[in-house]
Motif scaffolding. Structure first.
Motif, PDB file in Angstrom:
ATOM      1  N   ILE A 154      38.689  43.928  30.326  1.00  0.00           N
ATOM      2  CA  ILE A 154      38.316  42.784  29.490  1.00  0.00           C
ATOM      3  C   ILE A 154      38.096  43.242  28.051  1.00  0.00           C
ATOM      4  O   ILE A 154      38.613  42.643  27.108  1.00  0.00           O
ATOM      5  CB  ILE A 154      37.052  42.093  30.043  1.00  0.00           C
ATOM      6  CG1 ILE A 154      37.353  41.408  31.377  1.00  0.00           C
ATOM      7  CG2 ILE A 154      36.484  41.099  29.034  1.00  0.00           C
ATOM      8  CD1 ILE A 154      36.108  40.951  32.150  1.00  0.00           C
ATOM      9  N   HIS A 167      41.342  44.174  26.249  1.00  0.00           N
ATOM     10  CA  HIS A 167      42.066  42.980  25.824  1.00  0.00           C
ATOM     11  C   HIS A 167      41.421  42.371  24.584  1.00  0.00           C
ATOM     12  O   HIS A 167      42.111  41.980  23.637  1.00  0.00           O
ATOM     13  CB  HIS A 167      42.105  41.932  26.942  1.00  0.00           C
ATOM     14  CG  HIS A 167      43.239  42.102  27.889  1.00  0.00           C
ATOM     15  ND1 HIS A 167      44.513  41.705  27.603  1.00  0.00           N
ATOM     16  CD2 HIS A 167      43.283  42.641  29.132  1.00  0.00           C
ATOM     17  CE1 HIS A 167      45.302  41.976  28.625  1.00  0.00           C
ATOM     18  NE2 HIS A 167      44.582  42.559  29.559  1.00  0.00           N
ATOM     19  N   PHE A 216      41.914  35.555  30.555  1.00  0.00           N
ATOM     20  CA  PHE A 216      41.997  36.797  31.312  1.00  0.00           C
ATOM     21  C   PHE A 216      42.506  36.553  32.726  1.00  0.00           C
ATOM     22  O   PHE A 216      41.985  35.721  33.449  1.00  0.00           O
ATOM     23  CB  PHE A 216      40.621  37.471  31.367  1.00  0.00           C
ATOM     24  CG  PHE A 216      40.088  37.814  30.011  1.00  0.00           C
ATOM     25  CD1 PHE A 216      40.400  39.021  29.415  1.00  0.00           C
ATOM     26  CD2 PHE A 216      39.301  36.915  29.312  1.00  0.00           C
ATOM     27  CE1 PHE A 216      39.929  39.337  28.152  1.00  0.00           C
ATOM     28  CE2 PHE A 216      38.819  37.218  28.052  1.00  0.00           C
ATOM     29  CZ  PHE A 216      39.138  38.432  27.470  1.00  0.00           C
TER      30      PHE A 216
END
Length: 120
Positions: free
Chosen positions: A35, A38, A51
């Motif tokens: 996470i 990203h 996500f």
């Protein structure tokens, strides 16, 4: 921790409340690290629905809560979407070089495994 007065506002630690061990714990999980990678790659607020994670929705919620409560991310509601932003400025001020080192190491590991760096 800042106390939310708006029922849709979420509690976040202040910069002074962010602890190294909490940040390291948050980043130690592969899903949470993915996470964060990203978010660092996109460098903008991202909705939770952005996500595509290999876990259930309730587990995804747990991972975002750990990241928020440790001070790694900030979450805010925009309409019905919960938006997420990396607290890079706070982390860099408190722990210079830590986030960059973790992201670089995660990218190198992903590369060795034949995956994109943001999928670390």
């Amino acid at each position: 921790m800042t106390t939310a007065t708006n029922p849709r506002a979420l509690d976040h630690p202040t910069r002074e409340e962010i602890r190294l061990e909490g940040v390291l714990h948050a980043l130690s999980d592969p899903v949470r690290l993915r996470i964060v990678c990203h978010m660092a790659h996109e460098a903008t607020e991202l909705a939770c629905s952005y996500f595509d994670l290999p876990v259930t929705k309730s587990t995804t919620t747990h991972h975002f809560r750990v990241l928020r409560e440790s001070g790694v991310i900030q979450q805010i509601y925009r309409g019905t979407a919960k938006m997420n932003a990396l607290r890079r400025e706070d982390l860099d001020a408190l722990f210079p070089g830590l986030l960059d080192s973790v992201l670089e190491a995660a990218g190198a590991q992903a590369s060795r495994q034949g995956r994109p760096a943001e999928d670390a």
